[in-house]
Design an enzyme around this catalytic site. Structure first.
Site, PDB file in Angstrom:
ATOM      1  N   ARG A  53       0.689  -1.107  -0.037  1.00  0.00           N
ATOM      2  CA  ARG A  53      -0.205   0.011  -0.080  1.00  0.00           C
ATOM      3  C   ARG A  53       1.046   1.245   0.118  1.00  0.00           C
ATOM      4  NH1 ARG A  53       2.398   1.810   3.943  1.00  0.00           N
ATOM      5  NH2 ARG A  53       0.737   3.482   3.878  1.00  0.00           N
ATOM      6  N   GLY A  54       0.342   2.310  -0.134  1.00  0.00           N
ATOM      7  CA  GLY A  54       1.078   3.572  -0.219  1.00  0.00           C
ATOM      8  C   GLY A  54       1.118   3.898  -1.737  1.00  0.00           C
ATOM      9  N   ALA A  55       0.745   5.155  -2.151  1.00  0.00           N
ATOM     10  CA  ALA A  55       0.592   5.460  -3.318  1.00  0.00           C
ATOM     11  C   ALA A  55       1.697   5.207  -4.530  1.00  0.00           C
ATOM     12  CB  ALA A  55       0.470   6.826  -3.561  1.00  0.00           C
ATOM     13  N   GLN A 203      -2.181   2.491  10.152  1.00  0.00           N
ATOM     14  CA  GLN A 203      -0.820   2.390   9.304  1.00  0.00           C
ATOM     15  C   GLN A 203       0.415   3.082  10.254  1.00  0.00           C
ATOM     16  OE1 GLN A 203      -3.689   3.336   7.915  1.00  0.00           O
ATOM     17  NE2 GLN A 203      -3.733   2.653   5.563  1.00  0.00           N
ATOM     18  N   ASP A 244      -2.073  10.881  -1.852  1.00  0.00           N
ATOM     19  CA  ASP A 244      -2.123   9.796  -2.880  1.00  0.00           C
ATOM     20  C   ASP A 244      -2.219  10.570  -4.292  1.00  0.00           C
ATOM     21  OD1 ASP A 244      -2.836   8.577  -0.179  1.00  0.00           O
ATOM     22  OD2 ASP A 244      -2.943   6.953  -1.703  1.00  0.00           O
ATOM     23  N   ASN A 254      -5.255  12.663   0.823  1.00  0.00           N
ATOM     24  CA  ASN A 254      -4.449  11.782   1.700  1.00  0.00           C
ATOM     25  C   ASN A 254      -5.191  11.075   2.512  1.00  0.00           C
ATOM     26  OD1 ASN A 254      -1.923  10.676   2.277  1.00  0.00           O
ATOM     27  ND2 ASN A 254      -1.706  11.885   4.159  1.00  0.00           N
TER      28      ASN A 254
HETATM   29  O1  MRU Z   1      -4.545   3.340   2.299  1.00  0.00           O
HETATM   30  P1  MRU Z   1      -2.875   3.538   2.159  1.00  0.00           P
HETATM   31  O2  MRU Z   1      -2.351   2.719   3.227  1.00  0.00           O
HETATM   32  O3  MRU Z   1      -2.335   3.035   0.796  1.00  0.00           O
HETATM   33  O4  MRU Z   1      -2.569   4.988   2.283  1.00  0.00           O
HETATM   34  C1  MRU Z   1      -1.316   5.637   2.450  1.00  0.00           C
HETATM   35  C2  MRU Z   1      -1.469   6.875   2.408  1.00  0.00           C
HETATM   36  O5  MRU Z   1      -2.598   7.720   2.546  1.00  0.00           O
HETATM   37  C3  MRU Z   1      -0.152   7.554   2.169  1.00  0.00           C
HETATM   38  O6  MRU Z   1       0.022   8.908   2.815  1.00  0.00           O
HETATM   39  C4  MRU Z   1       0.035   8.056   0.625  1.00  0.00           C
HETATM   40  O7  MRU Z   1      -0.119   7.060  -0.156  1.00  0.00           O
HETATM   41  C5  MRU Z   1       1.535   8.341   0.300  1.00  0.00           C
HETATM   42  S1  MRU Z   1       2.644   7.151   0.539  1.00  0.00           S
HETATM   43  C6  MRU Z   1       4.241   7.857   0.197  1.00  0.00           C
END
Ligand code: MRU
Length: 366
Positions: A53-55, A203, A244, A254
């Protein structure tokens, strides 16, 4: 980054040269497990169910997913089908569409027999590029931390609040919001990080706290509702979060709860920074509130919580009455007016169309 003395990225090519290995984030911080993704469906499940996960990491995983798909079937029809299958896994992170478009744009003109090799090559480059972008973010963001440290008494830490996990686990390495933190810590700048637990998926509690501990960064885990109180007391010098999708005018989408942190920061004069690599900018949208699709995830993520039981098993427990419905919007939009600056690999932009275009002049006609 290092785990038990060994360097890891979050994703790498399996030794068979075809499958892809990932750190399976569902088990952290209680267990460190690696999973192998062998098919497009494996990749889709891993993204949808947040093994990764994480963009930025979602984008890189999808790029490898296209490569795996081209090994299975390099036809035009299969290329489009893989694009669709992976695109619908998580709707908000723009890096997913960016990576899929990159891959399809490269592969479409090639003869099918050349597509798989080219796809693995490009996916590897996108992964390496992510690391470089994050290093750039780290260098620019660290200067902000350094300038706050310069205004403090010697040895007094810079207090940084972060939300969710925009750390190395959300990218290939370094992270976005954490890159400045790691670089400042490595330079010996005293700092301390308030880690928002980040309900419902936690997270912050599961991943960011684990990262901070692993890198030896002083940190304190707080519940999501504590941030405003700490800011009122002067305990937070700056906020850094990831994103994101950030629009061409600087609206920041985000993890859910980011907007509330931005409001509290604004009310208390605390600088609110967003760290992002350029593939996270969606130049095709301007008004984040109206134009960004917000992922709705399962209510189970609100009503059931994972944790380590007393007998050492990773278990899920219910925290609310079975009869109570729950809602789970996964992201929110912070308007540009609440954002102090956007920390990119090219430097720090004001959250405005002019600020972003000054750093990315090639987008002036977008
Ligand atoms: O739902 P997730 O865990 O994928 O969400 C992640 C976030 O909101 C992060 O802040 C975002 O993706 C940036 S990661 C460098």
């Amino acid at each position: 980054m290092n785990v038990a003395g060994r360097h890891y990225r979050t994703i790498w090519l399996n030794e068979d040269g075809a499958a892809v290995d990932i750190i399976d984030q569902r088990w952290l911080p209680h267990a460190f497990r690696v999973a192998t993704l062998r098919t497009v469906e494996d990749v889709a499940v891993a993204i949808r169910e947040m093994w990764v996960r994480g963009a930025p990491l979602i984008g890189v995983t999808a790029a490898y997913g296209v490569a795996i798909g081209m090994r299975e079937d390099p036809s035009d029809t299969a290329l489009d089908a893989v694009w669709e299958t992976l695109h619908e896994t998580r709707p908000t992170a723009i890096n997913l569409r960016w990576a899929l478009d990159e891959m399809r744009g490269l592969l479409r003109p090639l003869p099918p027999g050349e597509r798989a090799a080219a796809a693995y090559g490009r996916a590897g480059e996108i992964a390496d590029q992510d690391v470089e972008l994050n290093r750039g973010i780290g260098r620019h963001g660290m200067e902000i931390i350094r300038s706050i440290a310069a205004r403090k008494k010697p040895g007094e830490p810079v207090n940084i609040l972060t939300h969710c996990n925009a750390g190395w686990l959300a990218t290939v390495d370094y992270g976005t919001a954490t890159a400045p933190i790691y670089m400042a810590a490595d330079e010996g700048i005293p700092l301390h990080v308030y880690v928002d637990e980040t309900r419902p998926r936690n997270q912050g509690a599961y991943l960011t706290a684990w990262e901070m501990a692993g890198h030896g960064v002083p940190h304190t885990l707080i519940v999501d509702n504590a941030g405003g109180h700490l800011m009122q007391r002067g305990a937070v010098d700056m906020v850094i979060v990831g994103t994101d999708r950030t629009t061409a005018r600087g609206d920041v989408c985000n993890k859910i709860g980011t907007y509330l942190k931005a409001l509290a920061a604004h009310d208390n004069g605390v600088p609110f920074y967003v760290a992002l690599p350029s593939p996270t900018i969606d130049w095709s949208v301007s008004d984040g509130l109206a134009e960004i699709p917000i992922e709705e995830r399962s209510p189970d993520e609100v009503t059931l919580v994972w944790g380590l039981s007393e007998n050492g098993e990773v278990e899920r427990v219910r925290i609310s009455p079975e009869a109570s419905p729950a809602a789970n919007p996964a992201f929110d939009v912070t308007p540009a007016r609440l954002v102090t600056g956007l920390i990119t690999e090219r430097g720090i932009a004001s959250a405005s169309p002019e600020g972003l275009r000054r750093l990315f002049p090639e987008r002036s006609s977008a």
